[in-house]
Motif scaffolding. Structure first.
Motif, PDB file in Angstrom:
ATOM      1  N   LYS A   1       0.695  -1.279  -0.006  1.00  0.00           N
ATOM      2  CA  LYS A   1       0.015   0.081  -0.059  1.00  0.00           C
ATOM      3  C   LYS A   1       0.808   1.395   0.060  1.00  0.00           C
ATOM      4  CE  LYS A   1      -3.811  -2.661   0.511  1.00  0.00           C
ATOM      5  NZ  LYS A   1      -3.433  -3.855   0.923  1.00  0.00           N
TER       6      LYS A   1
ATOM      7  N   GLU B   1      -7.707  -1.789  -1.119  1.00  0.00           N
ATOM      8  CA  GLU B   1      -8.491  -3.078  -1.306  1.00  0.00           C
ATOM      9  C   GLU B   1      -9.933  -2.984  -2.261  1.00  0.00           C
ATOM     10  OE1 GLU B   1      -7.610  -5.935  -0.161  1.00  0.00           O
ATOM     11  OE2 GLU B   1      -5.571  -5.565   0.884  1.00  0.00           O
TER      12      GLU B   1
ATOM     13  N   THR C   1      -6.483   5.344   0.874  1.00  0.00           N
ATOM     14  CA  THR C   1      -6.440   4.731   2.080  1.00  0.00           C
ATOM     15  C   THR C   1      -6.367   3.138   1.636  1.00  0.00           C
ATOM     16  OG1 THR C   1      -8.633   4.003   2.446  1.00  0.00           O
ATOM     17  CG2 THR C   1      -7.944   6.399   3.223  1.00  0.00           C
ATOM     18  N   ASP C   2      -6.070   2.359   2.674  1.00  0.00           N
ATOM     19  CA  ASP C   2      -5.793   0.792   2.711  1.00  0.00           C
ATOM     20  C   ASP C   2      -7.092   0.331   1.987  1.00  0.00           C
ATOM     21  OD1 ASP C   2      -3.203   1.191   3.343  1.00  0.00           O
ATOM     22  OD2 ASP C   2      -3.258  -0.118   5.172  1.00  0.00           O
ATOM     23  N   GLU C   3      -8.222   0.779   2.824  1.00  0.00           N
ATOM     24  CA  GLU C   3      -9.275   0.112   2.599  1.00  0.00           C
ATOM     25  C   GLU C   3     -10.132   0.396   1.021  1.00  0.00           C
ATOM     26  OE1 GLU C   3     -12.722   0.722   5.025  1.00  0.00           O
ATOM     27  OE2 GLU C   3     -13.115   2.896   4.194  1.00  0.00           O
TER      28      GLU C   3
END
Length: 331
Positions: free
Chosen positions: A208, A234, A229-231
């Protein structure tokens, strides 16, 4: 990512830092027009869990179209960019759900939509898919808010099916003379070799920090630190890595200029149009905003954001919501 690919990407994404914006200014779409009420402060962005829980599927001849819907009343469609999906609009939908039935579909070949076998994912087919999608959801006409390649589809939808589009709000996107943009060259080249997913997207999903670096999605298309962001990474990249054939097909469908010759049709478009443009975008030049403003007969002008890059709607949802309310008030 090998150094040759990194150098190629860096050259392709040359920064275009131009323009300026007075702090706090939101230009009005038309003088003397009353604005729709501001949204309640409690309308927060949807997180990945809530967005996933809200996802539904509309069965069409093009495939099963994934979408998230909030609100009620007149409809508004929110069209995402590449390589994103409807999650791009997670902070905008709640802000506008009090005045519109806000619907964010995933395009054919991206996100969580399941294309029919052999289905083309070309922009013109995406526009026709949206008509079928609207029919399935009982939507006769909609306002359209669009970004990136979604903006090309919005222009095709507005000219091929003018009765279905109440008003377009266009952010940084393809235009007739920049379709595809030069920065897409490495993505298209890698997609021809079926290496784009493994060379760029998979490493970004697994690392990330790399994805947020100057060589990643973040540095190329976002202006704020820590984005995406990480989410978000994903949500965006997982389905593309899981279905590389769809991903490569989407990129290759952008190789042909789908907007060639569209200028006169845009000029004949009866809908009011607003343009909001990030002026630090390294993918689409500021000339695109000027082109849209002068070509649409009923343009309501351009709001330029000096520091913003391609995917700024995710970073400046308040701006998008305010501009949409202004445009819809005048429609």
């Amino acid at each position: 990512m090998n150094s040759g690919t990194t150098d190629f990407g860096r050259r392709a994404f040359v920064r275009l830092a131009v323009g300026s914006l007075a702090a706090g200014t939101l230009a009005a779409c038309a003088p003397g027009v009353a604005r729709l009420a501001s949204p309640p402060a409690s309308r927060k962005a949807l997180d990945a869990r809530a967005f996933t829980a809200a996802r539904r599927y509309a069965r069409t001849r093009f495939g099963n179209i994934a979408y998230v819907e909030q609100g009620g009343g007149d409809a508004a469609l929110f069209l995402h960019g590449f390589p994103l999906n409807g999650f791009q609009w997670r902070a905008v939908l709640p802000q506008l759900a009090d005045v519109r039935r806000c619907v964010a579909p995933d395009f054919l070949g991206l996100g969580y939509t399941e294309p029919a076998a052999g289905q083309s994912v070309a922009p013109a087919e995406q526009a026709d898919m949206l008509v079928s999608f609207m029919d399935t959801l009982g939507i006769g006409q909609a306002d359209v808010v669009a970004n990136d390649s979604g903006g090309a589809v919005a222009q095709l939808l507005a000219t091929r099916h003018p009765d279905r589009v109440r008003s377009p709000l266009l952010t940084n996107c393809d235009t007739e003379h920049e379709c595809p943009p030069a920065a897409m060259a490495p993505v298209i080249a890698m997609s021809h070799q079926r290496t784009y997913v493994d060379t760029w997207l998979r490493p970004w999903l697994e690392d990330k920090a790399l994805a947020r670096s100057s060589q990643g999605l973040g540095g190329m298309t976002f202006c704020k630190p820590g984005q995406p962001t990480d989410e978000a990474l994903e949500m965006y990249l997982s389905p593309l890595v899981a279905h590389p054939d769809r991903t490569h097909a989407y990129a290759l469908a952008l190789e042909e200029n789908s907007l060639a010759g569209i200028g006169p049709k845009l000029a004949a478009c009866p809908a009011p149009v607003r343009v909001v443009w990030g002026m630090s975008d390294t993918i689409f030049s500021p000339a695109g905003a000027a082109y849209l403003d002068r070509t649409f007969a009923h343009s309501r002008g351009v709001h330029r954001i000096a520091e913003a890059k391609l995917f700024f709607p995710e970073e400046f949802p308040d701006v998008i919501a305010a501009e949409a309310r202004e445009l819809w008030s005048a429609s």
